[in-house]
Structures are given as C-alpha cells and as structure tokens.
Design a protein around this motif. Structure first.
Motif, mmCIF file in Angstrom:
data_model
loop_
_atom_site.group_PDB
_atom_site.id
_atom_site.type_symbol
_atom_site.label_atom_id
_atom_site.label_comp_id
_atom_site.label_asym_id
_atom_site.label_seq_id
_atom_site.Cartn_x
_atom_site.Cartn_y
_atom_site.Cartn_z
ATOM 1 N N PHE A 1 54.074 147.914 49.708
ATOM 2 C CA PHE A 1 52.906 147.835 48.742
ATOM 3 C C PHE A 1 51.650 147.412 49.190
ATOM 4 N N ALA A 2 51.670 146.298 49.812
ATOM 5 C CA ALA A 2 50.274 145.661 50.334
ATOM 6 C C ALA A 2 49.863 146.531 51.360
ATOM 7 N N MET A 3 50.461 147.035 52.243
ATOM 8 C CA MET A 3 49.997 147.527 53.672
ATOM 9 C C MET A 3 49.648 149.119 53.206
ATOM 10 N N ASP A 4 50.581 149.685 52.412
ATOM 11 C CA ASP A 4 50.324 151.230 52.040
ATOM 12 C C ASP A 4 49.804 151.682 50.980
ATOM 13 N N MET A 5 50.433 151.287 49.825
ATOM 14 C CA MET A 5 50.134 151.684 48.382
ATOM 15 C C MET A 5 48.835 151.249 48.013
ATOM 16 N N LEU A 6 48.308 150.149 48.546
ATOM 17 C CA LEU A 6 47.039 149.631 48.101
ATOM 18 C C LEU A 6 45.800 150.122 49.003
ATOM 19 N N SER A 7 46.069 150.948 50.256
ATOM 20 C CA SER A 7 45.303 151.347 51.069
ATOM 21 C C SER A 7 43.995 152.212 50.522
ATOM 22 N N ASN A 8 44.202 152.658 49.470
ATOM 23 C CA ASN A 8 43.305 153.555 48.716
ATOM 24 C C ASN A 8 42.579 152.801 47.552
ATOM 25 N N TRP A 9 42.888 151.391 47.536
ATOM 26 C CA TRP A 9 42.309 150.774 46.261
ATOM 27 C C TRP A 9 41.594 149.383 46.702
ATOM 28 N N PRO A 10 40.474 149.633 47.367
ATOM 29 C CA PRO A 10 39.644 148.536 48.147
ATOM 30 C C PRO A 10 39.351 147.508 47.207
ATOM 31 N N LYS A 11 38.839 147.845 45.900
ATOM 32 C CA LYS A 11 38.432 146.842 44.902
ATOM 33 C C LYS A 11 39.613 145.961 44.360
ATOM 34 N N THR A 12 40.991 146.456 44.181
ATOM 35 C CA THR A 12 41.990 145.954 43.882
ATOM 36 C C THR A 12 42.437 144.706 44.908
ATOM 37 N N ARG A 13 42.461 145.359 46.255
ATOM 38 C CA ARG A 13 42.814 144.614 47.325
ATOM 39 C C ARG A 13 41.737 143.121 47.485
ATOM 40 N N LYS A 14 40.420 143.476 47.172
ATOM 41 C CA LYS A 14 39.669 142.458 47.070
ATOM 42 C C LYS A 14 39.833 141.524 46.024
ATOM 43 N N ALA A 15 40.164 141.725 44.886
ATOM 44 C CA ALA A 15 40.493 140.795 43.855
ATOM 45 C C ALA A 15 41.563 140.044 44.167
ATOM 46 N N LEU A 16 42.673 140.590 44.639
ATOM 47 C CA LEU A 16 43.969 140.146 44.737
ATOM 48 C C LEU A 16 43.696 138.817 46.346
ATOM 49 N N LEU A 17 43.007 139.308 47.166
ATOM 50 C CA LEU A 17 42.443 138.299 48.253
ATOM 51 C C LEU A 17 41.823 137.390 47.775
ATOM 52 N N ARG A 18 40.941 137.582 46.986
ATOM 53 C CA ARG A 18 40.056 136.474 46.379
ATOM 54 C C ARG A 18 40.774 135.529 45.675
ATOM 55 N N VAL A 19 41.827 136.013 44.747
ATOM 56 C CA VAL A 19 42.678 135.150 44.151
ATOM 57 C C VAL A 19 43.279 134.043 44.759
ATOM 58 N N MET A 20 43.948 135.039 45.960
ATOM 59 C CA MET A 20 44.643 134.037 46.936
ATOM 60 C C MET A 20 44.120 133.021 47.529
ATOM 61 N N HIS A 21 42.598 133.223 47.824
ATOM 62 C CA HIS A 21 41.734 132.440 48.387
ATOM 63 C C HIS A 21 41.299 131.142 47.683
ATOM 64 N N THR A 22 41.043 131.652 46.339
ATOM 65 C CA THR A 22 40.488 130.584 45.430
ATOM 66 C C THR A 22 41.704 129.696 45.073
ATOM 67 N N VAL A 23 42.683 130.154 44.654
ATOM 68 C CA VAL A 23 43.916 129.372 44.205
ATOM 69 C C VAL A 23 44.183 128.327 45.347
ATOM 70 N N GLY A 24 44.386 128.930 46.646
ATOM 71 C CA GLY A 24 44.798 128.223 48.009
ATOM 72 C C GLY A 24 43.566 126.894 48.166
ATOM 73 N N THR A 25 42.561 127.411 47.921
ATOM 74 C CA THR A 25 41.333 126.457 48.211
ATOM 75 C C THR A 25 41.286 125.127 47.233
ATOM 76 N N VAL A 26 41.690 125.527 46.179
ATOM 77 C CA VAL A 26 41.791 124.384 45.009
ATOM 78 C C VAL A 26 42.792 123.685 45.138
ATOM 79 N N VAL A 27 44.181 124.169 45.478
ATOM 80 C CA VAL A 27 45.281 123.409 45.742
ATOM 81 C C VAL A 27 45.209 122.443 46.786
ATOM 82 N N GLU A 28 44.624 123.092 48.082
ATOM 83 C CA GLU A 28 44.289 122.274 49.284
ATOM 84 C C GLU A 28 43.419 121.100 48.889
ATOM 85 N N TYR A 29 42.304 121.497 48.060
ATOM 86 C CA TYR A 29 41.223 120.425 48.054
ATOM 87 C C TYR A 29 41.935 119.127 46.998
ATOM 88 N N PHE A 30 42.704 119.352 46.113
ATOM 89 C CA PHE A 30 43.343 118.365 45.130
ATOM 90 C C PHE A 30 44.421 117.679 46.086
#
Length: 538
Positions: free
Chosen positions: A304-333
């Motif tokens: 799903f992550a490597m093949d099915m989302l290959s033609n959906w760059p904006k969706t990949r961008k949103a998901l990657l940004r969610v992971m980065h933002t959530v991880g940054t906040v949790v790590e900060y606290f």
C-alpha cells in the motif's frame, strides 16, 4: 428521525474536518519541506522460475537477538565476520561469538538512537587485500579501522563539499586497489540517515556516486540524479560499477574503464523489491552477485505504502507530514519531562522506523548473473527474516553460509546453503588457465603503479534521452519484451540484414560453382586434346 439527522450531521462534520486536516497537511507552508513525486514502477507478475517461493529465509538462524542492533553491512577477513551496529561499534564475529574491536565516537554519547549523529553510524564496510577495514560513516565520511589495534582513522570528511555539495548521507563503498581509489554512494543531497524514511516517501532522486582518490585525496562525482543509491560493487574485471537504486527498484551499470568509460546502462530492472546492498558471491569460477531486498513482493501482492500510493503524491505528502508533526510533538514533550520511553516513541514516529516492520512483511534476497538475470532467490513469506540490507556469502569449511545484515533488525541472520558442490570431473585446461590468469592479472595490477586518472563528466540520470529510454523499458515487463515495438523493429532490421547476407552468400556460392564447372570443362577439353595428339603421333 432526530437521531438519523444527528448522525448525518456528524458524518458531514467529520468529513469536513478530515478534508480540512488533509488540505492543511498537504498544502500547509509551515510544516515539513517535502515534495513527493509521482512514479510508476512495475513488479513481476508472479513468483515463478528462479523466483519460486520457498522458506529458506524463514528457516534462518537469528544470532545475538537484542544484543546486536542494526548490523547494516558485513565484511569478512580470515574467516571472521565484521559488522557495524547502531551505537557506533565495530564488532567481530568468530565461531558464533562476538567481540567489540572498535568504537566510533564517544560511547557515552551513543546510547540514544535519536542522537546517532553525535557519534556516527557505520554503514558500508570493506577489507582491502592487506586486512585494513574501510568503513562508510553516514554522518562523518570514510574511515579506516585497524582490526588488531582498534584504531579508527578518518580519511575523508563529509563536512567538505564535493562538486559544491556536501555529502549528506554516505552509504556504501567499494575499493579499487588497481586505481588506488574508493567509489562510494552519497544516498541523498536532502535527507540524512535519520530521515531515510522521507528519502523513500518523497521518491528522492538527488543521490550521487563519488570517486575518492587515496593518493591525491581528490573527490570526483561520476554519477548523479540517482534515486537513493545504496549498495555498490565492482565487476571482476574492474571495468564496471554496479549501483543499486533503492527508489527505482533497479541496478545501474556504470563503466569506469574500457571503450564505454563514463557511460551508464540498466543492469537489472523491475526487481521484486527495493535493492539495498550488492555483494560478489564466493564462487571463483562463476561471477554472480547477491542482492538484499528490503521487502519482496509481486503484482498480486503490492504494498500500500510503496506501490498503491505511488500515483498519489499529495496524499503521501499529507501522511508523511502527519507522522513528522506528531513525532516531533511527542519527542518534544518527552524531552521536556525527560521521559525516555516518550522520547523514543516520538523519534520512532518521526523517523518512520515505527512502521518499518509493518511495511516489510515479506523477506527476500536474489542472486544475479553477469547479465542481470535472477538465477536464485531466497524467501521468507511469513516475514520472520525481512528488511535485509546485505547478504554476504562465506565458505566455512566445506559449507556455504550466508550472513544476513539489516539496518533495522536486532539480530544477524545465518542461512546454510549446504555442502559445496563437488566437481565430479577434473577442471578443464581452459578453466584452470582462466582462473590462474585472472589471479595473476589482479596481482600485477595491484603491484604496479596505477595509471593517472582522467576525470570525465558525471553521468546524469535526469538526461532526457536516458529518461525516455528508461520509461520505455519500464513500460514492458522483462518477460514480455517481444511486444515492445522497438524490439520488433530491431528484429525486423536484423532479419532483413540476415536475408541480405544470405543472398550475398548464395550469389557468391553460385559464382563459385560456375567457376568450378568452367574450370572442370576446360580441364576435360584439355585432356581430350592431349589424348588425340598422342594418338595421332602414334
């Protein structure tokens, strides 16, 4: 009636807020700077032939579980196996026991995985013919390690720019003693090792291959615009470099010597997974290469992550940004209250390592011949041995053994391929001669001074001509090459040239037969005249 209206209102509100969140993470300017691109890569239709599924990797022994974390690369010297782990240590494995023989950085600063850049991270490793170990450090460049004394010496720093760009992610290396040079991969110009998940998610193509001269200390870029170049290997004749492109699921073939010096071809295309490191097998007579795949799959079981989302760059961008933002906040606290489990959870979420083993649920490694064809494959359908980074073949006594490295696993894998195949016949003369000549040639090259290196322009894989050719090749599966129109044209031209050559040969043969017939008639007439003359004389 009221409850039905309330549920519809709730669904509409949920959809509205979901769309708002998606738009924010996909287009918000203040978040992670990442721009995924669209790509379309094909996979094998099924696992058949040399790719037939088996359980050889699932049956692998897992050594030193939870003692060795992240053994990315493996090097062999005098029967001992060496590897580098996540805390900066270099470890020697001898008879299924291990010992630390060197340390990168301060061991007190290398405890936490989110601080690996403070001490360094050893990745690719190679021995030269004298037993000196060369190690690629993802953050600090290339080092040598004396495995007897444990002394570590840096020979190339990554702080100094090469072709106006500083190496950000030094990954793998190979030594050319004939040239007294090292070829190494710089995986990305944008993302370092901690952010390797985003290198893949963005489908980054800023990687390079660099040549480092051990005498002059000069560095030259020979390939660029690569999609996460990972493993690198030299051919037996030292004229060709094989470079694994993780993001493009292929292996490139770059010529460093000979008539095609400076040019690049595709060596292996449409692999059944992302290739990591590539290493020469231990077979002295047959030149083959082992390639570790991070995750094996085919068209029937895409990711799903490597093949099915290959033609959906904006969706990949949103998901990657969610992971980065959530991880940054949790790590900060977590750092705010200094709660280690919370810091680790935040780091794993931000770096993407928390889902590595969720994505990679099928282990695989393949063996290639010199034409890039798969001749053997090892599988782990149950995912017991997966996320491989290197397969190193070692001969132990009369047994063939594979050691399995991984950037993310907490063990070293070991697979026995059984007893060495005995040759029932004596080696043929030309086989002996070929092997001896190759040894003499390699020894002569190492003992003499190398030729002065003449730099050439770096091969850019973003070259439009190369890109068009590559897109055409990627549209057709290797097994269906007959339906490629270019291939059909080439075959027609080849057939026409064959017909012409045949007609020429026929006309020549006809003329020859006529000439022979004429010569025969002349000879018979001459013999007849001589006979009549002799009769008249008598």
């Amino acid at each position: 009636m009221v409850s039905c209206v309330d549920t519809t209102v709730f669904i509409i509100k949920t959809l509205f807020h979901t769309i708002l969140i998606y738009l924010f993470f996909a287009f918000g300017p203040i978040l992670l700077d990442i721009e995924p691109t669209k790509y379309n890569l094909t996979l094998p239709q099924t696992f058949d032939g040399p790719l037939t599924a088996n359980n050889k990797l699932s049956q692998a022994d897992h050594l030193f579980v939870n003692e060795i974390i992240g053994p990315e690369s493996l090097a062999v010297w005098k029967g001992d196996v060496y590897t580098g782990v996540s805390d900066g240590r270099i470890i020697r494995i001898r008879k299924d026991h291990y010992k630390t023989i060197a340390q990168f950085g301060d061991p007190l600063k290398c405890v936490n995985p989110w601080e690996m850049e403070r001490c360094g991270r050893p990745l690719g490793m190679r021995f030269d013919s004298k037993g000196l170990l060369y190690v690629a450090d993802a953050y600090y460049g290339i080092h040598t390690v004396n495995v007897t004394s444990g002394k570590v010496k840096r020979i190339l720093t990554s702080k100094r720019p090469i072709d106006n760009i500083r190496p950000l992610f030094v990954d793998d290396l190979v030594i050319s003693e004939e040239e007294q040079a090292i070829y190494f991969t710089d995986a990305s110009n944008k993302w370092d090792l901690k952010n390797v998940f985003y290198t893949v998610g963005e489908h980054d193509e800023t990687g390079r291959v660099i040549r480092f001269d051990l005498k002059s200390k000069n560095s030259t870029v020979i390939m660029k615009s690569l999609g996460f170049p990972n493993g690198i290997e030299l051919s037996d004749d030292r004229t060709t470099l094989y470079v694994c492109e993780f993001n493009n699921r292929r292996i490139m073939k770059h010529f460093v010597d000979g008539d095609r010096r400076g040019q690049t071809d595709v060596f292996a295309l449409n692999l059944p997974g992302e290739p990591d490191n590539i290493r020469r097998s231990s077979d002295p007579f047959r030149e083959t290469y082992w390639v570790a795949l991070a995750m094996g799959r085919n068209e029937k079981n895409p990711s799903f992550a490597m093949d099915m989302l290959s033609n959906w760059p904006k969706t990949r961008k949103a998901l990657l940004r969610v992971m980065h933002t959530v991880g940054t906040v949790v790590e900060y606290f977590g750092k705010l209250i200094y709660f280690r489990p919370l810091i680790e959870l935040g780091f794993k979420t931000k770096s993407g390592s928390i889902i590595f083993h969720t994505i990679t649920n099928y282990g695989m490694a393949v063996e290639l011949d010199t034409d890039g064809n798969i001749i053997q494959s090892l599988h782990s359908p149950d995912g017991r041995t997966t996320l491989l980074s290197e397969v190193r073949e070692v001969v132990v006594g009369d047994q063939k053994v594979l050691y399995l490295g991984s950037y993310g696993n907490n063990y070293i894998g070991k697979v026995s391929l059984g007893q060495l195949t005995k040759i029932n016949r004596p080696l043929l003369t030309h086989e002996k001669k070929k092997f001896i000549d190759l040894q003499k040639k390699n020894f002569a090259k190492r003992s003499t001074d190398p030729k002065p290196y003449k730099p050439y322009k770096a091969f850019d894989l973003q070259n439009p001509d190369f890109g068009q050719h590559q897109q055409q090749q990627q549209q057709y599966d290797q097994s269906d090459y007959r339906f490629d129109p270019d291939f059909q044209k080439a075959m027609k031209m080849r057939q026409m040239s064959k017909n012409k050559s045949k007609s020429k040969v026929k006309s020549k043969s006809k003329s020859k037969t006529k000439a022979k017939a004429n010569s025969k008639t002349k000879s018979t007439s001459k013999s007849k005249t001589t006979k009549t003359i002799t009769k008249s004389k008598t």
